[in-house]
Design a protein around this motif. Structure first.
Motif, PDB file in Angstrom:
ATOM      1  N   PHE A 140      -5.884  -1.179   7.061  1.00  0.00           N
ATOM      2  CA  PHE A 140      -5.950  -2.645   6.611  1.00  0.00           C
ATOM      3  C   PHE A 140      -4.854  -3.285   6.255  1.00  0.00           C
ATOM      4  CE2 PHE A 140     -10.185  -0.748   6.251  1.00  0.00           C
ATOM      5  CZ  PHE A 140     -10.992  -1.402   7.006  1.00  0.00           C
ATOM      6  N   GLY A 141      -3.647  -2.727   6.567  1.00  0.00           N
ATOM      7  CA  GLY A 141      -2.350  -3.070   6.017  1.00  0.00           C
ATOM      8  C   GLY A 141      -1.491  -2.240   4.868  1.00  0.00           C
ATOM      9  N   ASN A 142      -0.356  -2.775   4.650  1.00  0.00           N
ATOM     10  CA  ASN A 142       0.470  -2.008   3.676  1.00  0.00           C
ATOM     11  C   ASN A 142       0.149  -2.415   2.228  1.00  0.00           C
ATOM     12  OD1 ASN A 142       2.144  -0.639   5.266  1.00  0.00           O
ATOM     13  ND2 ASN A 142       3.422  -2.266   5.710  1.00  0.00           N
ATOM     14  N   ALA A 143       0.296  -1.412   1.314  1.00  0.00           N
ATOM     15  CA  ALA A 143       0.257  -1.753  -0.157  1.00  0.00           C
ATOM     16  C   ALA A 143       1.406  -2.549  -0.561  1.00  0.00           C
ATOM     17  CB  ALA A 143       0.017  -0.597  -0.982  1.00  0.00           C
ATOM     18  N   THR A 144       1.060  -3.619  -1.376  1.00  0.00           N
ATOM     19  CA  THR A 144       1.932  -4.485  -1.591  1.00  0.00           C
ATOM     20  C   THR A 144       3.091  -3.807  -2.558  1.00  0.00           C
ATOM     21  OG1 THR A 144       1.029  -5.543  -3.375  1.00  0.00           O
ATOM     22  CG2 THR A 144       1.095  -6.572  -1.130  1.00  0.00           C
ATOM     23  N   ARG A 145       4.320  -4.199  -3.141  1.00  0.00           N
ATOM     24  CA  ARG A 145       4.976  -3.789  -4.391  1.00  0.00           C
ATOM     25  C   ARG A 145       4.186  -3.799  -5.587  1.00  0.00           C
ATOM     26  NH1 ARG A 145      11.256  -5.100  -4.485  1.00  0.00           N
ATOM     27  NH2 ARG A 145      11.830  -4.466  -6.248  1.00  0.00           N
ATOM     28  N   GLU A 146       3.442  -5.097  -5.719  1.00  0.00           N
ATOM     29  CA  GLU A 146       2.604  -5.233  -6.856  1.00  0.00           C
ATOM     30  C   GLU A 146       1.628  -4.506  -6.886  1.00  0.00           C
ATOM     31  OE1 GLU A 146       3.542  -7.762  -4.878  1.00  0.00           O
ATOM     32  OE2 GLU A 146       5.053  -8.587  -6.093  1.00  0.00           O
ATOM     33  N   GLU A 147       0.970  -3.931  -5.867  1.00  0.00           N
ATOM     34  CA  GLU A 147      -0.245  -2.816  -5.838  1.00  0.00           C
ATOM     35  C   GLU A 147       0.521  -1.567  -6.216  1.00  0.00           C
ATOM     36  OE1 GLU A 147      -3.255  -5.190  -2.715  1.00  0.00           O
ATOM     37  OE2 GLU A 147      -1.564  -4.145  -1.767  1.00  0.00           O
ATOM     38  N   LEU A 148       1.557  -1.029  -5.595  1.00  0.00           N
ATOM     39  CA  LEU A 148       2.242   0.123  -6.140  1.00  0.00           C
ATOM     40  C   LEU A 148       2.259  -0.005  -7.425  1.00  0.00           C
ATOM     41  CD1 LEU A 148       5.035   0.383  -3.296  1.00  0.00           C
ATOM     42  CD2 LEU A 148       2.768   1.358  -3.190  1.00  0.00           C
ATOM     43  N   THR A 149       2.780  -0.913  -8.085  1.00  0.00           N
ATOM     44  CA  THR A 149       3.038  -0.940  -9.581  1.00  0.00           C
ATOM     45  C   THR A 149       1.626  -0.788 -10.193  1.00  0.00           C
ATOM     46  OG1 THR A 149       4.919  -2.624  -9.339  1.00  0.00           O
ATOM     47  CG2 THR A 149       3.719  -2.501 -11.499  1.00  0.00           C
ATOM     48  N   ASP A 163      12.016  -0.217  -9.374  1.00  0.00           N
ATOM     49  CA  ASP A 163      10.712  -0.716 -10.157  1.00  0.00           C
ATOM     50  C   ASP A 163      10.158   0.725 -10.822  1.00  0.00           C
ATOM     51  OD1 ASP A 163      11.002  -3.039  -9.092  1.00  0.00           O
ATOM     52  OD2 ASP A 163       9.208  -2.829  -7.722  1.00  0.00           O
ATOM     53  N   LEU A 164      10.305   1.802 -10.479  1.00  0.00           N
ATOM     54  CA  LEU A 164       9.522   2.991 -10.965  1.00  0.00           C
ATOM     55  C   LEU A 164       9.931   3.480 -12.290  1.00  0.00           C
ATOM     56  CD1 LEU A 164       7.414   5.243 -10.326  1.00  0.00           C
ATOM     57  CD2 LEU A 164       9.050   6.460  -8.986  1.00  0.00           C
ATOM     58  N   ARG A 165      11.260   3.441 -12.523  1.00  0.00           N
ATOM     59  CA  ARG A 165      11.862   4.141 -13.699  1.00  0.00           C
ATOM     60  C   ARG A 165      11.392   3.238 -14.844  1.00  0.00           C
ATOM     61  NH1 ARG A 165      14.632   8.118 -14.922  1.00  0.00           N
ATOM     62  NH2 ARG A 165      15.346   8.261 -12.797  1.00  0.00           N
ATOM     63  N   ASN A 166      11.531   1.869 -14.676  1.00  0.00           N
ATOM     64  CA  ASN A 166      11.237   1.046 -15.860  1.00  0.00           C
ATOM     65  C   ASN A 166       9.651   1.055 -16.123  1.00  0.00           C
ATOM     66  OD1 ASN A 166      13.982   0.503 -16.296  1.00  0.00           O
ATOM     67  ND2 ASN A 166      13.933  -1.493 -14.799  1.00  0.00           N
ATOM     68  N   LEU A 167       9.186   1.009 -15.033  1.00  0.00           N
ATOM     69  CA  LEU A 167       7.549   1.007 -15.088  1.00  0.00           C
ATOM     70  C   LEU A 167       7.041   2.293 -15.847  1.00  0.00           C
ATOM     71  CD1 LEU A 167       4.737  -0.106 -14.469  1.00  0.00           C
ATOM     72  CD2 LEU A 167       4.933   0.990 -12.345  1.00  0.00           C
ATOM     73  N   VAL A 168       7.581   3.503 -15.657  1.00  0.00           N
ATOM     74  CA  VAL A 168       7.149   4.705 -16.214  1.00  0.00           C
ATOM     75  C   VAL A 168       7.392   4.674 -17.553  1.00  0.00           C
ATOM     76  CG1 VAL A 168       7.253   7.124 -16.445  1.00  0.00           C
ATOM     77  CG2 VAL A 168       7.076   6.006 -14.340  1.00  0.00           C
ATOM     78  N   ASN A 169       8.794   4.332 -17.935  1.00  0.00           N
ATOM     79  CA  ASN A 169       9.316   4.145 -19.133  1.00  0.00           C
ATOM     80  C   ASN A 169       8.737   3.073 -20.164  1.00  0.00           C
ATOM     81  OD1 ASN A 169      11.211   6.162 -18.923  1.00  0.00           O
ATOM     82  ND2 ASN A 169      12.805   4.759 -18.280  1.00  0.00           N
ATOM     83  N   LYS A 170       7.826   2.302 -19.541  1.00  0.00           N
ATOM     84  CA  LYS A 170       7.230   1.396 -20.481  1.00  0.00           C
ATOM     85  C   LYS A 170       6.013   1.867 -21.008  1.00  0.00           C
ATOM     86  CE  LYS A 170       4.568  -3.113 -19.554  1.00  0.00           C
ATOM     87  NZ  LYS A 170       4.306  -4.243 -18.615  1.00  0.00           N
ATOM     88  N   TYR A 171       5.405   3.055 -20.387  1.00  0.00           N
ATOM     89  CA  TYR A 171       4.237   3.705 -21.027  1.00  0.00           C
ATOM     90  C   TYR A 171       4.456   4.959 -21.633  1.00  0.00           C
ATOM     91  CZ  TYR A 171       1.956   0.049 -18.591  1.00  0.00           C
ATOM     92  OH  TYR A 171       1.378  -1.333 -17.904  1.00  0.00           O
ATOM     93  N   ILE A 172       5.381   5.790 -21.054  1.00  0.00           N
ATOM     94  CA  ILE A 172       5.719   7.311 -21.471  1.00  0.00           C
ATOM     95  C   ILE A 172       6.974   7.610 -21.425  1.00  0.00           C
ATOM     96  CG2 ILE A 172       3.445   8.070 -20.742  1.00  0.00           C
ATOM     97  CD1 ILE A 172       5.162   9.449 -18.450  1.00  0.00           C
TER      98      ILE A 172
END
Length: 156
Positions: free
Chosen positions: A83-92, A133-142
């Motif tokens: 059903f298609g690719n996950a968006t960048r927002e859905e990866l986040t 996106d990944l580094r900043n996202l992870v650092n936001k939580y842990i």
């Protein structure tokens, strides 16, 4: 969303977004699948159920696609469809959901495997997400000493 608890972590099933992703602790490289070409030739007859420690190594496995177009004979994704690719927002969303649902706030190593459903190299958003996106996202939580993205491809 449905959360299925396992002895090593949790499986998240979001039927509305058509995504499935999971979080597990590290159960040890000695329990990896047999792969003679990698020198891993030991027969594996089950994996011992032992407590995993997310503060040592935490693995998040996320979907890069909604289903998969590859039709590999060893996988159950072909029965689901594509059903298609996950968006960048859905990866986040997948990573944020995993991080929000655990009490751990510090780990030595946080691995993100782009491997649950789909072929990650068919989704151009995966590399941008991993790089920007990944580094900043992870650092936001842990707090993670190492953040390690893993692009698990089925391509030769």
């Amino acid at each position: 969303m449905e959360i299925i608890k396992t002895h090593t972590g949790k499986i998240y099933v979001d039927k509305e977004l058509q995504l499935e992703f999971l979080t597990v602790g590290d159960y040890g490289k000695e329990n990896n699948i047999k792969a003679d070409f990698l020198g891993l030739s030991k027969e594996i007859n089950g994996v011992e159920n032992k407590k995993v420690d997310l503060s040592e190594k935490w693995v998040a496995t996320i979907s890069t696609q909604k289903g998969c177009p590859m039709k590999c004979s060893f996988c159950d994704c072909p029965t689901y469809g594509f059903f298609g690719n996950a968006t960048r927002e859905e990866l986040t969303y997948q990573i944020a959901t995993i991080l929000k649902h655990e009490e751990i706030k510090k780990t030595k190593r946080f691995n993100v495997h782009f491997a649950r459903m789909g072929e990650p190299t068919f989704n151009k958003e995966v590399l941008d997400f991993a790089m920007y996106d990944l580094r900043n996202l992870v650092n936001k939580y842990i707090e993670a000493e190492t953040i390690h993205p893993v692009i698990s491809t089925m391509l030769p």
